[in-house]
Enzyme design. Structure first.
Site, PDB file in Angstrom:
ATOM      1  N   VAL A   1       5.090  -0.608   3.437  1.00 32.28           N
ATOM      2  CA  VAL A   1       3.867  -0.856   4.204  1.00 32.28           C
ATOM      3  C   VAL A   1       2.964  -1.757   3.365  1.00 32.28           C
ATOM      4  O   VAL A   1       2.656  -1.448   2.208  1.00 32.28           O
ATOM      5  CB  VAL A   1       3.144   0.458   4.547  1.00 32.28           C
ATOM      6  CG1 VAL A   1       1.856   0.165   5.317  1.00 32.28           C
ATOM      7  CG2 VAL A   1       4.063   1.360   5.367  1.00 32.28           C
ATOM      8  N   LYS A  60       4.203  -2.682   8.619  1.00 29.17           N
ATOM      9  CA  LYS A  60       5.366  -1.908   8.169  1.00 29.17           C
ATOM     10  C   LYS A  60       6.631  -2.721   8.395  1.00 29.17           C
ATOM     11  O   LYS A  60       6.933  -3.128   9.520  1.00 29.17           O
ATOM     12  CB  LYS A  60       5.452  -0.583   8.920  1.00 29.17           C
ATOM     13  CG  LYS A  60       6.616   0.294   8.477  1.00 29.17           C
ATOM     14  CD  LYS A  60       6.563   1.638   9.176  1.00 29.17           C
ATOM     15  CE  LYS A  60       7.662   2.557   8.698  1.00 29.17           C
ATOM     16  NZ  LYS A  60       7.587   3.881   9.329  1.00 29.17           N
ATOM     17  N   GLY A  70       8.691   3.663   0.848  1.00 31.10           N
ATOM     18  CA  GLY A  70       9.527   4.851   0.921  1.00 31.10           C
ATOM     19  C   GLY A  70      10.937   4.471   1.283  1.00 31.10           C
ATOM     20  O   GLY A  70      11.317   3.296   1.258  1.00 31.10           O
ATOM     21  N   GLY A  71      11.746   5.474   1.637  1.00 34.33           N
ATOM     22  CA  GLY A  71      13.128   5.221   1.982  1.00 34.33           C
ATOM     23  C   GLY A  71      13.286   4.435   3.256  1.00 34.33           C
ATOM     24  O   GLY A  71      14.334   3.835   3.488  1.00 34.33           O
ATOM     25  N   ASP A 105       8.539  14.660  12.510  1.00 35.64           N
ATOM     26  CA  ASP A 105       8.486  14.433  11.057  1.00 35.64           C
ATOM     27  C   ASP A 105       7.074  14.660  10.523  1.00 35.64           C
ATOM     28  O   ASP A 105       6.577  13.882   9.722  1.00 35.64           O
ATOM     29  CB  ASP A 105       8.953  13.013  10.735  1.00 35.64           C
ATOM     30  CG  ASP A 105       9.182  12.822   9.227  1.00 35.64           C
ATOM     31  OD1 ASP A 105       9.395  13.838   8.541  1.00 35.64           O
ATOM     32  OD2 ASP A 105       9.126  11.676   8.760  1.00 35.64           O
ATOM     33  N   VAL A 142       0.824  -1.217   0.000  1.00 32.94           N
ATOM     34  CA  VAL A 142       0.000   0.000   0.000  1.00 32.94           C
ATOM     35  C   VAL A 142       0.858   1.267   0.000  1.00 32.94           C
ATOM     36  O   VAL A 142       0.352   2.366  -0.213  1.00 32.94           O
ATOM     37  CB  VAL A 142      -0.959   0.013   1.209  1.00 32.94           C
ATOM     38  CG1 VAL A 142      -1.958  -1.120   1.107  1.00 32.94           C
ATOM     39  CG2 VAL A 142      -0.196  -0.055   2.518  1.00 32.94           C
ATOM     40  N   GLY A 143       2.130   1.126   0.220  1.00 30.89           N
ATOM     41  CA  GLY A 143       3.011   2.292   0.207  1.00 30.89           C
ATOM     42  C   GLY A 143       4.441   1.886   0.475  1.00 30.89           C
ATOM     43  O   GLY A 143       4.707   0.851   1.092  1.00 30.89           O
TER      44      GLY A 143
END
Length: 750
Positions: A64, A79, A59-60, A174, A56-57
């Site tokens: 996820v 995650k 990144g660096g 963040d 679903v996602g």
């Protein structure tokens, strides 16, 4: 650390089993030089009790997945960190901290963590699955600026969630649109594409400290705390100062993005973004989108203040102001006033170099001006320095002025290089203020001036007032050049000395005000303006004058001598010379002062100059009244404060300053046949006279003290019982004038 057996598998190939993926992670964790180009794909695999459905996602930081909890029969977001995130123990520990931190939070607007596996070969964090997209993706899909009211409602909820985290001792560090998920708002009937149709769900706690490489390339970097939304203290790597105020800044950056369609600190490169964030140079919202309500823009810009102390005190205060705005109430935040804006500007590091340059330039200017200003003595009074005085001037500049300015230039350079000890900074501060106050007091006549300035009060006041103003300006520059002030996020110790800085700043401001007062007092004309006589005689200031024979003057007898005059220029000039008394003008930078010279029986000459001055080209009534117990000078009917000097020796030019008039005040006796002059102190055959340039309308001598209180002068003087002579002068008669008493004739010489 346990090192598994080496594998011959190509690290870029996708694993076919969960066991192979687990081995791949272990290999990456233990290998120092392995280059990871793709994260393992666990789709369709089983990890613990979770079956992986889809990605679903990513990144660096990790990937996820949507997974199904087979034990509790529910979907979760799983995650799993990328292998490169776990290359060392410190980063593995930080991943563990994220799980523990997020697990402490239980708030409707924060994604809840259900479980975490932190000890196995494949660590993961299982949290509630949010069906909506991220705020970052939603903004990109909308491609437009958000409605003001919708943005206020949405950010109010997000601020309350962050406030809850702060109350639990958690700072996100963040906050950015990518870490805010959108859940459908079930409570209202809103347009499907409006922000009000969603509720925020905050996620990704704890990884903000991993930010390292680039602005937005989340595919290949380990950036956490994206510079586009991070606070200046984070961008400056001031880790000890990163706290709740940093989250408030990031909330403001998100609100700014919603309102304007872009982050507040966009730039082409990572380092350019960091520079803009550190300097706090966000473009005002009104410049991008003028239709944004001023109150909402004020709320946003208050969050984005460079100094944390200028932001909201808490996220609750921010949420409350957003709530007030949304309900049409008055907000508590207000734009920075002029003084706050100046202080904010002065705290920027760029000001250090500018203030240092100004310090050095002022010192050089003051040293040069100290020498050039000596010419003002001759300009203002007509006197020149004697050889002795010239030697004293050069010695004073060599022994005092030059070392002082050299010291200030040296400490300025050392401070700019950050090599100046703190105690020397404070000594220099006191040194500048002490010198500034000293020269201002000399200008005011409180402290006696050097001998060469005593005979010219006008030059003294002007020169020392200007030098005092330069010291005041230098004090302000020295305050701005303090490196501690540029540390926007100062530690507690610097906060404690803030009150002392405030007091010293107030003192510097007082010096500036005092200097301005002196300039106004000594340079600005204070005499009232009156309409003068309708008729007057014009004198060219070269040879024109009038002579009166045998008026006579009894020793120390009382008198009042007065005249209406209009000067064409600034110079030392005699209006009336009668016996031992001469009245006239002496030049200042802004006109003339009333000047008087009185000869005493001991051959000393009393020099008097009024503090007030008057402009050229205006009619002014000058009067002096005398008896042995008092002497009063009037300009336009107002008694004047006078500077007093004694001219001791006409050959050497020796002058001494006095604080008061001699008592009793006696004047030299003049033989009865002595001449009286109007417009000069000599006749036209003697070129050394001080000739008056301008117009003289009325001249009267009374043998009594005619004025004792302030009065309104009449443009046309009249005869009284004590009048010795009274002349009504004009340009119609070029040979002579007869005074109104009929006793004396004034011969015109041209």
């Amino acid at each position: 650390m346990i090192r598994p057996k080496s594998s011959e598998t190509d690290p870029t190939d996708e694993p076919t089993t969960v066991e192979e993926a687990s081995d791949r992670l272990a290999d990456a964790w233990s290998c120092d030089s392995l280059q990871i180009t793709a994260a393992p794909d666990f789709v369709g695999k089983q990890i613990g009790r979770y079956s992986i459905k889809r990605i679903v996602g990513s990144g660096g930081h990790g990937v996820v997945y949507l997974a199904h909890d087979q034990t509790l029969d529910r979907d979760v977001a799983l995650k799993i960190p990328r292998p490169e995130v776990l290359l060392n123990d410190d980063r593995r520990r930080r991943f563990d901290d994220e799980a523990r931190t997020a697990a402490r939070l239980d708030h409707p607007a924060i994604v809840k963590v259900y479980e975490a596996e932190l000890t196995g070969a494949i660590p993961y964090i299982a949290s509630a699955f949010c069906t909506g997209t991220s705020l970052a993706r939603w903004i990109g899909e909308q491609g437009k600026q958000c409605d003001c009211l919708d943005s206020a409602f949405f950010m109010n909820q997000l601020a309350l969630a962050v406030q809850y985290a702060h109350e639990q001792g958690v700072v996100h560090r963040d906050l950015k649109p990518g870490n805010v998920l959108l859940a459908t708002n079930e409570e209202g009937d809103f347009a499907k594409d409006s922000l009000r149709s969603f509720e925020p769900r905050l996620t990704d706690f704890g990884l903000a400290r991993l930010a390292e490489n680039c602005v937005e390339d989340t595919r290949s970097s380990l950036v956490v705390g994206t510079p586009l939304y991070m606070s200046p203290e984070q961008a400056s790597d001031q880790r000890t100062d990163v706290g709740p105020a940093s989250d408030i800044f990031s909330l403001g950056a998100i609100l700014y993005h919603l309102l304007t369609g872009a982050p507040p600190f966009e730039a082409e490169t990572y380092f350019a973004v960091l520079t803009r964030v550190r300097e706090g140079k966000a473009t005002p919202i009104a410049d991008i989108r003028p239709d944004v309500d001023r109150d909402l823009a004020t709320i946003c810009m208050k969050c984005l203040q460079n100094d944390p102390r200028d932001r909201y005190a808490s996220c609750k205060d921010l949420a409350d102001d957003l709530h007030r705005y949304a309900n049409g109430e008055s907000i508590l935040a207000r734009p920075l006033n002029a003084w706050q804006s100046v202080l904010r500007w002065s705290r920027q590091k760029a000001r250090i170099g500018e203030a240092t340059g100004a310090m050095i330039l002022i010192s050089i200017t003051r040293a040069v001006f100290g020498l050039i200003s000596l010419g003002m003595i001759h300009f203002a009074s007509g006197f020149s320095l004697t050889d002795t005085e010239l030697s004293e001037v050069l010695l004073a500049h060599a022994m005092i002025t030059a070392p002082t300015e050299a010291w200030l230039i040296w400490v300025s350079r050392m401070n700019y290089k950050r090599k100046l000890p703190n105690y020397l900074y404070w000594i220099t501060w006191v040194f500048i203020l002490a010198w500034g106050l000293t020269v201002l007091l000399i200008g005011a006549g409180v402290i006696q001036a050097p001998l060469w300035y005593q005979r010219s009060p006008g030059a003294r006041a002007m020169v020392f007032s200007i030098i005092g103003m330069l010291f005041a300006a230098q004090a302000v520059c020295w305050y701005v050049a303090d490196w501690n002030r540029t540390q926007e996020f100062a530690n507690q110790r610097r906060h404690q000395v803030g009150a002392s800085w405030g007091k010293l700043s107030s003192l510097a401001a007082a010096v500036v005000i005092f200097s301005a007062t002196l300039i106004y007092k000594y340079a600005a004309p204070t005499a009232k303006h009156f309409d003068g006589p309708t008729n007057a005689i014009s004198l060219d200031g070269k040879n024109d004058c009038l002579t009166i024979q045998s008026v006579g003057f009894g020793e120390s007898e009382p008198f009042t001598l007065e005249a209406w005059v209009r000067a064409d220029d600034s110079r030392k000039a005699i209006v009336v010379q009668h016996g031992p008394v001469a009245i006239g003008t002496v030049a200042t930078s802004n006109g003339n002062r009333f000047h008087m010279e009185l000869a005493q029986p001991n051959d000393e000459i009393l020099l008097l100059d009024t503090v007030a001055n008057f402009k050229n080209g205006q009619w002014v009534h000058l009067a002096i009244t005398y008896d042995q117990s008092s002497l009063v000078c009037f300009i336009n009917g107002e008694p004047q404060t006078i500077d007093i000097s004694i001219y001791e020796d006409t050959e050497s030019g020796s002058v001494r300053h006095e604080d008061s008039l001699p008592t009793p005040l006696k004047l030299r006796d003049i033989w009865p046949g002595a001449m009286t002059f109007i417009g000069s102190n000599h006749d036209s055959t003697q070129p050394t006279g001080y000739f008056f340039a301008g117009q003289i309308g009325e001249v009267r001598l009374s043998r009594s003290v005619f004025y004792r209180e302030p009065f309104v002068p009449s443009p046309t003087l009249s005869k009284n019982k004590d009048t010795a002579f009274l002349f009504h002068l004009n340009n119609q008669n070029d040979s002579h004038f007869i005074d109104e008493t009929g006793q004396f004739i004034a011969e015109v010489e041209r």
